[in-house]
Enzyme design. Structure first.
Site, PDB file in Angstrom:
ATOM      1  N   ASP A 106       0.838  -1.210   0.000  1.00 52.15           N
ATOM      2  CA  ASP A 106       0.000   0.000   0.000  1.00 52.15           C
ATOM      3  C   ASP A 106       0.867   1.251   0.000  1.00 52.15           C
ATOM      4  O   ASP A 106       1.973   1.232  -0.545  1.00 52.15           O
ATOM      5  CB  ASP A 106      -0.910  -0.046   1.245  1.00 52.15           C
ATOM      6  CG  ASP A 106      -2.284   0.560   0.986  1.00 52.15           C
ATOM      7  OD1 ASP A 106      -2.363   1.770   0.766  1.00 52.15           O
ATOM      8  OD2 ASP A 106      -3.276  -0.192   1.008  1.00 52.15           O
ATOM      9  N   HIS A 141      -3.810   6.083   3.168  1.00 52.33           N
ATOM     10  CA  HIS A 141      -4.562   4.888   2.803  1.00 52.33           C
ATOM     11  C   HIS A 141      -4.028   3.631   3.498  1.00 52.33           C
ATOM     12  O   HIS A 141      -4.795   2.843   4.070  1.00 52.33           O
ATOM     13  CB  HIS A 141      -4.500   4.731   1.283  1.00 52.33           C
ATOM     14  CG  HIS A 141      -5.392   3.696   0.699  1.00 52.33           C
ATOM     15  ND1 HIS A 141      -5.064   2.356   0.674  1.00 52.33           N
ATOM     16  CD2 HIS A 141      -6.596   3.789   0.083  1.00 52.33           C
ATOM     17  CE1 HIS A 141      -6.020   1.673   0.072  1.00 52.33           C
ATOM     18  NE2 HIS A 141      -6.976   2.514  -0.294  1.00 52.33           N
ATOM     19  N   ASN A 234     -13.643  -0.574  -7.129  1.00 55.00           N
ATOM     20  CA  ASN A 234     -14.750   0.340  -6.829  1.00 55.00           C
ATOM     21  C   ASN A 234     -15.403   0.950  -8.067  1.00 55.00           C
ATOM     22  O   ASN A 234     -15.688   2.137  -8.101  1.00 55.00           O
ATOM     23  CB  ASN A 234     -14.240   1.483  -5.937  1.00 55.00           C
ATOM     24  CG  ASN A 234     -13.502   0.990  -4.720  1.00 55.00           C
ATOM     25  OD1 ASN A 234     -14.012   0.178  -3.958  1.00 55.00           O
ATOM     26  ND2 ASN A 234     -12.284   1.467  -4.537  1.00 55.00           N
ATOM     27  N   SER A 299     -11.202  -1.313  -0.633  1.00 53.07           N
ATOM     28  CA  SER A 299      -9.937  -1.255   0.101  1.00 53.07           C
ATOM     29  C   SER A 299     -10.150  -1.440   1.590  1.00 53.07           C
ATOM     30  O   SER A 299      -9.299  -2.001   2.291  1.00 53.07           O
ATOM     31  CB  SER A 299      -9.248   0.097  -0.128  1.00 53.07           C
ATOM     32  OG  SER A 299      -8.713   0.201  -1.416  1.00 53.07           O
TER      33      SER A 299
END
Length: 318
Positions: A106, A141, A234, A299
């Protein structure tokens, strides 16, 4: 380039379709797949590789729900853990289990966050995009994802699915959301070399899974004994044309809300394996920004499943 979702969804939204009817594009007659379905799925998937499966016993320990002091921890904000109630296993995990290493592929992790710093492995972290050994999260994130997996017990803040795992930040994005495929591939190779048990891949982009080098990297990790869990993504379309969500050997996660309805942004399709909470997920955020924050997205759903798998792996040596 595989880019992380640039703006995780927030705020109120109308849920128009049910996860029950659209996870695989068809109606599951008379069967409502709610949150407990994730527990069943994870049990079955991990059993295939565990000694427990050969003994025909359940990989889940018997929860005691006693012995671990959770005073000062805010359980009201984290609706996902309320659904799974993994805190009932904390005494078992703390006393009887092995430490599971979870790689977070990430933006890095805020390794000074009070709810994360005890769990971060500083010896193994890597930054594959800036070519150094400092996996600090300068975006946010990755810290949010890490908190959902393993926000720890420290009499303040929050707890999440499994506060006893070891987090390994594998940074593959810059602060400007540049997330090149080469960094992802190098992270996968490194995870395989270091024998990291589970990888969380809350990232995605359009691609052809049948020949994509990231999918090949995931297969290599899985063939070596690792488990890779990926976001379905998404875009509210079939995830079969997305990477890593469409990769054959990844466990692919869709998002649902607190009513068990498929989130309207969540991808779906035959490649989706399971769904988890992904709407209004409250988790850790870098200290120089918010400390804690609500985000929505696949996520956010993915680390729920990673946490559940880590609990089972704690009791099964592979």
């Amino acid at each position: 380039m595989v880019g992380l979702y640039r703006k995780e969804r927030g705020g109120k939204r109308k849920v128009s379709r049910s996860f029950v009817t659209e996870l695989h594009g068809e109606k599951h007659r008379g069967t409502q797949r709610k949150f407990y379905s994730a527990l069943a799925f994870v049990s079955q998937r991990v059993q295939r590789k565990s000694k427990a499966s050969r003994r025909n016993t359940s990989p889940w320990p018997s929860p005691t729900g006693e012995g671990v002091n959770l005073s000062g921890e805010d359980l009201t904000q984290t609706w996902g853990i309320q659904q799974y109630q993994t805190y009932k296993y904390f005494e078992n995990i703390s006393e009887n289990s092995k430490k599971i290493r979870v790689g977070v592929v990430d933006t890095g992790i805020d390794y000074n966050h009070p709810d994360l710093k005890q769990n971060v492995n500083r010896a193994l972290w890597k930054d594959f995009v800036n070519e150094d050994d400092d996996a600090w999260d300068d975006q946010g994130h990755g810290t949010h994802v890490a908190g959902t997996i393993a926000a720890n017990i420290n009499a303040s803040g929050i707890i999440w699915v499994n506060p006893y795992v070891e987090l390994v930040p594998l940074k593959i994005c810059t602060d400007k959301w540049f997330c090149p495929s080469y960094a992802v591939i190098r992270a996968l190779e490194y995870a395989k070399e270091q024998k990291i048990d589970i990888l969380n891949m809350s990232l995605g982009g359009r691609g052809t899974p049948s020949w994509h080098p990231i999918c090949a990297g995931i297969s290599s990790v899985v063939d070596a004994g690792g488990i890779v869990v990926a976001a379905s993504w998404n875009s509210n379309i079939d995830t079969s044309r997305f990477v890593p969500g469409g990769c054959q050997q990844a466990i692919t996660v869709a998002a649902v809300d607190s009513l068990g309805m498929r989130a309207p942004f969540s991808n779906y399709g035959a490649k989706v394996d399971v769904a988890a909470p992904g709407v209004g997920v409250y988790s850790t955020y870098p200290l120089n920004k918010w400390t804690y924050k609500k985000l929505s997205g696949t996520s956010m759903a993915t680390p729920h499943i990673v946490g559940l798998i880590s609990i089972i792996q704690s009791y099964n040596k592979f």
